[in-house]
Design a protein around this motif. Structure first.
Motif, short mmCIF file in Angstrom:
data_model
loop_
_atom_site.label_atom_id
_atom_site.label_comp_id
_atom_site.label_asym_id
_atom_site.label_seq_id
_atom_site.Cartn_x
_atom_site.Cartn_y
_atom_site.Cartn_z
N MET A 286 -3.76 -7.54 7.36
CA MET A 286 -4.51 -7.22 6.15
C MET A 286 -5.14 -8.45 5.49
O MET A 286 -6.04 -8.31 4.67
CB MET A 286 -3.57 -6.56 5.13
N SER A 287 -4.66 -9.64 5.83
CA SER A 287 -5.04 -10.84 5.08
C SER A 287 -6.54 -11.12 5.05
O SER A 287 -7.08 -11.59 4.05
CB SER A 287 -4.31 -12.06 5.65
N ASP A 288 -7.24 -10.83 6.15
CA ASP A 288 -8.68 -11.13 6.21
C ASP A 288 -9.56 -9.91 5.93
O ASP A 288 -10.78 -9.99 6.02
CB ASP A 288 -9.04 -11.71 7.58
N ARG A 289 -8.92 -8.79 5.62
CA ARG A 289 -9.69 -7.56 5.39
C ARG A 289 -10.05 -7.41 3.91
O ARG A 289 -9.21 -7.59 3.04
CB ARG A 289 -8.89 -6.32 5.85
N THR A 290 -11.27 -7.07 3.66
CA THR A 290 -11.71 -6.80 2.28
C THR A 290 -11.87 -5.31 2.05
O THR A 290 -11.85 -4.84 0.91
CB THR A 290 -13.03 -7.51 1.98
N GLU A 291 -12.01 -4.56 3.15
CA GLU A 291 -12.17 -3.10 3.06
C GLU A 291 -10.83 -2.41 3.33
O GLU A 291 -10.01 -2.90 4.12
CB GLU A 291 -13.20 -2.61 4.08
N PRO A 292 -10.58 -1.28 2.68
CA PRO A 292 -9.34 -0.53 2.92
C PRO A 292 -9.24 -0.07 4.38
O PRO A 292 -10.25 0.14 5.05
CB PRO A 292 -9.46 0.67 1.98
N ARG B 166 3.85 -4.78 -4.85
CA ARG B 166 2.50 -4.97 -5.39
C ARG B 166 1.62 -5.90 -4.56
O ARG B 166 0.62 -6.40 -5.02
CB ARG B 166 2.57 -5.47 -6.84
N LEU B 167 2.01 -6.10 -3.30
CA LEU B 167 1.17 -6.92 -2.42
C LEU B 167 0.04 -6.10 -1.81
O LEU B 167 -1.01 -6.64 -1.46
CB LEU B 167 2.03 -7.53 -1.29
N LEU B 168 0.27 -4.79 -1.70
CA LEU B 168 -0.76 -3.87 -1.22
C LEU B 168 -1.01 -2.77 -2.25
O LEU B 168 -0.12 -2.45 -3.04
CB LEU B 168 -0.34 -3.22 0.11
N LEU B 169 -2.20 -2.23 -2.21
CA LEU B 169 -2.54 -1.07 -3.05
C LEU B 169 -2.78 0.12 -2.14
O LEU B 169 -3.39 0.00 -1.07
CB LEU B 169 -3.80 -1.37 -3.86
N LYS B 170 -2.30 1.29 -2.58
CA LYS B 170 -2.41 2.51 -1.78
C LYS B 170 -3.31 3.51 -2.49
O LYS B 170 -3.26 3.65 -3.71
CB LYS B 170 -1.03 3.11 -1.56
N SER B 171 -4.12 4.19 -1.71
CA SER B 171 -4.98 5.25 -2.25
C SER B 171 -4.85 6.49 -1.38
O SER B 171 -5.09 6.43 -0.17
CB SER B 171 -6.43 4.78 -2.29
N THR C 173 -4.29 9.72 6.52
CA THR C 173 -5.60 9.35 5.96
C THR C 173 -5.50 8.41 4.75
O THR C 173 -6.52 7.96 4.24
CB THR C 173 -6.38 10.61 5.55
N ASP C 174 -4.29 8.13 4.28
CA ASP C 174 -4.12 7.24 3.13
C ASP C 174 -4.69 5.85 3.43
O ASP C 174 -4.59 5.37 4.56
CB ASP C 174 -2.64 7.12 2.75
N LEU C 175 -5.26 5.23 2.40
CA LEU C 175 -5.90 3.92 2.58
C LEU C 175 -5.09 2.81 1.91
O LEU C 175 -4.50 3.00 0.84
CB LEU C 175 -7.31 3.95 1.98
N TYR C 176 -5.11 1.64 2.55
CA TYR C 176 -4.37 0.47 2.04
C TYR C 176 -5.29 -0.74 2.00
O TYR C 176 -6.14 -0.92 2.88
CB TYR C 176 -3.16 0.17 2.92
N VAL C 177 -5.10 -1.56 0.98
CA VAL C 177 -5.89 -2.78 0.83
C VAL C 177 -5.03 -3.83 0.13
O VAL C 177 -4.11 -3.48 -0.62
CB VAL C 177 -7.19 -2.50 0.03
#
Length: 240
Positions: A83-89, A117-122, A131-135
């Motif tokens: 996830m470190s280099d990703r800007t998109e979910p 709180r290191l990741l956000l879930k939608s 289908t849940d998204l993480y960023v």
């Protein structure tokens, strides 16, 4: 640094399942080097990597609080590095394929990272769907220099598993001590108590106390694998 602890079955019970994981290329290279070194030195043995027991230390730079040290599990490390280099979910389903871990372990890992709180879930609800998204949480902030994370499973089962592991190790070692005593008795037919105790300590591959050996001798006496000499109770005779 990359460090490895090699444990024998007699010292540590097996994990029922050892889920795979797509390791970062740097760790893969370390794996190959260590395996080549170990198997060359111990021919005929096999290494089984226990990822659920593996840990890692990551250094992360956060926009709101600077550089931090993260002490995480192997699964958490795999997710965070991905996830470190990703800007998109990225979706749960996609992460499952990229990291190569089963959905059960990935769900526990992602839940622990969201709780930290290191990741956000939608959507931000407890239930996890493919289908849940993480960023990554770019707004993460803490005053701590070192952040130690635990898997959900580790936190909820740590005490139980520690007790369970200890009991399993004791049981496994008891079997090894029994087999050692029986082999000695079968070979010698008659053995003095002190000599038997000394020989068992020499032959087993783990540290055991006199009490451990005495317990196993009593068990074998009750099972009639051996018996005390009628004229000298300090001497044992093998019973075929």
């Amino acid at each position: 640094p990359f460090s490895v602890r090699v444990l024998t079955d007699g010292s540590w019970p097996k994990i029922d399942e050892t889920p795979n994981i797509n390791l970062p290329k740097e760790i893969k290279e370390c794996h190959k080097i260590f395996e080549k070194f170990y198997l060359k030195k111990h021919k005929g043995q096999k290494l089984v990597w226990q990822y659920p027991r593996s840990t890692a230390v990551l250094t992360a730079e956060f926009p709101k609080c600077g550089k931090k040290e993260l002490r995480v599990s192997a699964f958490q490390a795999a997710v965070l590095l991905q996830m470190s280099d990703r800007t998109e979910p990225i979706s749960f389903d996609r992460l499952c394929g990229v990291i190569g871990v089963d959905s059960k372990n990935l769900q526990q890992t992602l839940t622990s990272l969201v709780e930290a709180r290191l990741l956000l879930k939608s959507p931000p609800v407890p239930k996890v769907l493919p289908t849940d998204l993480y960023v990554t949480n770019r707004a993460f902030k803490t005053n701590r220099i070192m952040i130690k994370l635990e898997q959900i499973r580790q936190r909820s089962r740590r005490r139980f598993e520690r007790r369970e592991v200890q009991e399993q190790v004791i049981a496994d070692r008891g079997v090894v001590i029994d087999a050692t005593i029986v082999r000695l008795m079968k070979t010698r037919k008659t053995v003095a108590h002190k000599e038997l105790m000394s020989e068992v300590v020499k032959k087993v591959r783990f540290a055991c106390t006199a009490g451990d050996i005495l317990k196993r001798i009593e068990v074998l006496l009750k099972r009639e694998y051996m018996g005390r000499d009628e004229n000298n109770p300090e001497i044992y005779n093998y019973k075929a």
